[in-house]
Design a protein around this motif. Structure first.
Motif, short mmCIF file in Angstrom:
data_model
loop_
_atom_site.label_atom_id
_atom_site.label_comp_id
_atom_site.label_asym_id
_atom_site.label_seq_id
_atom_site.Cartn_x
_atom_site.Cartn_y
_atom_site.Cartn_z
N TRP A 40 0.68 -1.11 -0.06
CA TRP A 40 0.01 0.01 -0.04
C TRP A 40 0.72 1.36 0.02
O TRP A 40 0.70 2.34 -0.82
CB TRP A 40 -0.76 -0.13 1.19
CG TRP A 40 -1.73 1.47 1.66
CD1 TRP A 40 -1.64 1.96 2.83
CD2 TRP A 40 -2.45 2.02 0.77
NE1 TRP A 40 -2.47 2.83 2.79
CE2 TRP A 40 -2.97 3.09 1.43
CE3 TRP A 40 -2.82 1.92 -0.58
CZ2 TRP A 40 -3.77 4.10 1.04
CZ3 TRP A 40 -3.75 2.92 -0.98
CH2 TRP A 40 -4.02 3.96 -0.27
N ARG A 41 1.89 1.23 1.01
CA ARG A 41 2.73 2.34 1.00
C ARG A 41 3.46 2.95 -0.37
O ARG A 41 3.60 4.03 -1.03
CB ARG A 41 3.66 2.40 2.15
CG ARG A 41 3.18 2.10 3.44
CD ARG A 41 2.45 3.33 3.81
NE ARG A 41 3.10 4.69 3.97
CZ ARG A 41 2.36 5.90 4.79
NH1 ARG A 41 1.31 5.64 5.23
NH2 ARG A 41 3.02 6.92 4.78
N SER B 42 -1.54 11.54 -2.80
CA SER B 42 -0.23 11.20 -2.37
C SER B 42 0.50 10.76 -3.50
O SER B 42 1.90 11.06 -3.63
CB SER B 42 -0.25 10.12 -1.39
OG SER B 42 -1.16 9.03 -1.82
N GLU C 2 -4.02 9.95 10.03
CA GLU C 2 -4.28 11.34 9.34
C GLU C 2 -4.76 12.45 10.24
O GLU C 2 -4.50 13.60 10.09
CB GLU C 2 -5.43 11.42 8.09
CG GLU C 2 -6.74 10.84 8.52
CD GLU C 2 -7.69 10.63 7.54
OE1 GLU C 2 -7.41 10.89 6.30
OE2 GLU C 2 -8.83 10.55 7.68
N ALA D 192 -7.90 7.06 9.22
CA ALA D 192 -7.24 6.12 8.73
C ALA D 192 -5.74 6.68 8.54
O ALA D 192 -5.63 7.95 8.36
CB ALA D 192 -7.81 5.56 7.46
N ASP D 193 -4.72 5.95 8.78
CA ASP D 193 -3.29 6.20 8.21
C ASP D 193 -2.88 7.36 9.33
O ASP D 193 -1.81 7.98 9.07
CB ASP D 193 -3.33 6.47 6.77
CG ASP D 193 -3.67 5.69 5.82
OD1 ASP D 193 -3.16 4.37 6.28
OD2 ASP D 193 -3.98 5.98 4.63
N ASN E 259 -4.67 9.85 0.68
CA ASN E 259 -3.79 8.72 0.30
C ASN E 259 -4.40 7.75 -0.58
O ASN E 259 -5.36 7.25 -0.39
CB ASN E 259 -3.59 8.05 1.64
CG ASN E 259 -2.69 8.73 2.45
OD1 ASN E 259 -1.98 9.72 2.20
ND2 ASN E 259 -2.14 8.28 3.78
N ALA F 251 2.49 11.16 1.92
CA ALA F 251 1.52 10.44 2.40
C ALA F 251 1.07 10.80 3.77
O ALA F 251 2.06 10.98 4.54
CB ALA F 251 1.40 8.95 2.19
N LYS F 252 -0.34 10.91 4.00
CA LYS F 252 -0.48 11.26 5.24
C LYS F 252 0.09 10.07 6.39
O LYS F 252 -0.03 8.99 5.76
CB LYS F 252 -2.04 11.33 5.69
CG LYS F 252 -2.76 12.50 4.89
CD LYS F 252 -4.43 12.69 4.89
CE LYS F 252 -4.78 11.56 3.79
NZ LYS F 252 -6.23 11.51 3.69
#
Length: 224
Positions: free
Chosen positions: A47-48, A141, A178, A175-176, A117, A147-148
């Motif tokens: 994902w990243r 992102s 943020e 999420a993430d 993101n 990215a957050k």
């Protein structure tokens, strides 16, 4: 002066469509000759990487290769197109309630930004959506390599809006990380749980429905 409002995208304005994402990736696996469950797992694990650099075709090519596949360029292109179609469907599925909130905010004079993101296919689909014309700034992102919750991505959105981060309200499901990321640069944070609760431990202000946001912003003492 109405404060700028910066939104997250998936699970905030638009449902995330997670089960459909996995289903589509499984179908893509069959197109490129690898095991569906393995490709789904690989998508989650990267994902990243995917949200800060890889495009749809590169993702298919790299992950299929890691799983022992050797797809042709035609197969890669077909699978990538299948993923792009999904992005378009998810963005087209924006609830009318989210659109109504954005229109109400714009009518009240708020400038509207997006920090998402997101992978390349979402950014590619964005300009053709009904959502896009309602935003003054959209920061993805995958486009900026940030990215957050990296503070730099929030600062970039504020800079593009021509304001200080502390002047902004950030709205997201959490999420993430943020919400903490937005708070770290001085933004007022509002958590929404309408589509998903991405940060249930967040102690700040939360909305159960996005439609509550315009009224909240009319109450400065409570919105800060």
């Amino acid at each position: 002066m109405p404060r700028p409002v910066i939104f997250d995208l998936f699970h905030t304005l638009v449902p995330g469509g997670d089960p459909e994402r996995d289903r589509v990736v499984g179908e893509m696996a069959l197109m490129v000759g690898v095991e569906p469950a393995a490709l789904v797992e690989a998508y989650h694990a990267t994902w990243r990487d995917r949200m800060t650099g890889w495009d749809a075709a590169e993702t298919v090519r790299v992950l299929a290769g890691r799983l022992g596949g050797a797809p042709t360029e035609e197969q890669v292109a077909r699978a990538a197109a299948h993923r792009r179609d999904l992005a378009g469907r998810l963005l087209a599925g924006v609830p009318s309630s989210s659109v109504a909130v954005l229109d109400a905010l714009r009518a009240d004079g708020h400038r509207i930004g997006l920090v998402s993101n997101a992978t390349a296919e979402t950014a590619e689909a964005w300009p053709a959506t009904d959502l896009a014309r309602r935003f003054d700034v959209a920061v993805f992102s995958c486009d900026v390599g940030l990215a957050k919750p990296d503070p730099a991505i929030y600062r970039l959105a504020a800079e593009r809006l021509g304001v200080d981060p502390a002047d902004c309200v950030f709205v997201g499901d959490g999420a993430d990380g943020e919400l903490a990321g937005a708070a770290a640069v001085g933004m007022t944070v509002v958590r929404t749980t309408e589509h998903h609760d991405g940060d249930p431990t967040w102690a700040g202000r939360a909305l159960t429905a996005l439609r509550e946001l315009p009224a909240l912003l009319h109450e400065p003492a409570r919105g800060r």
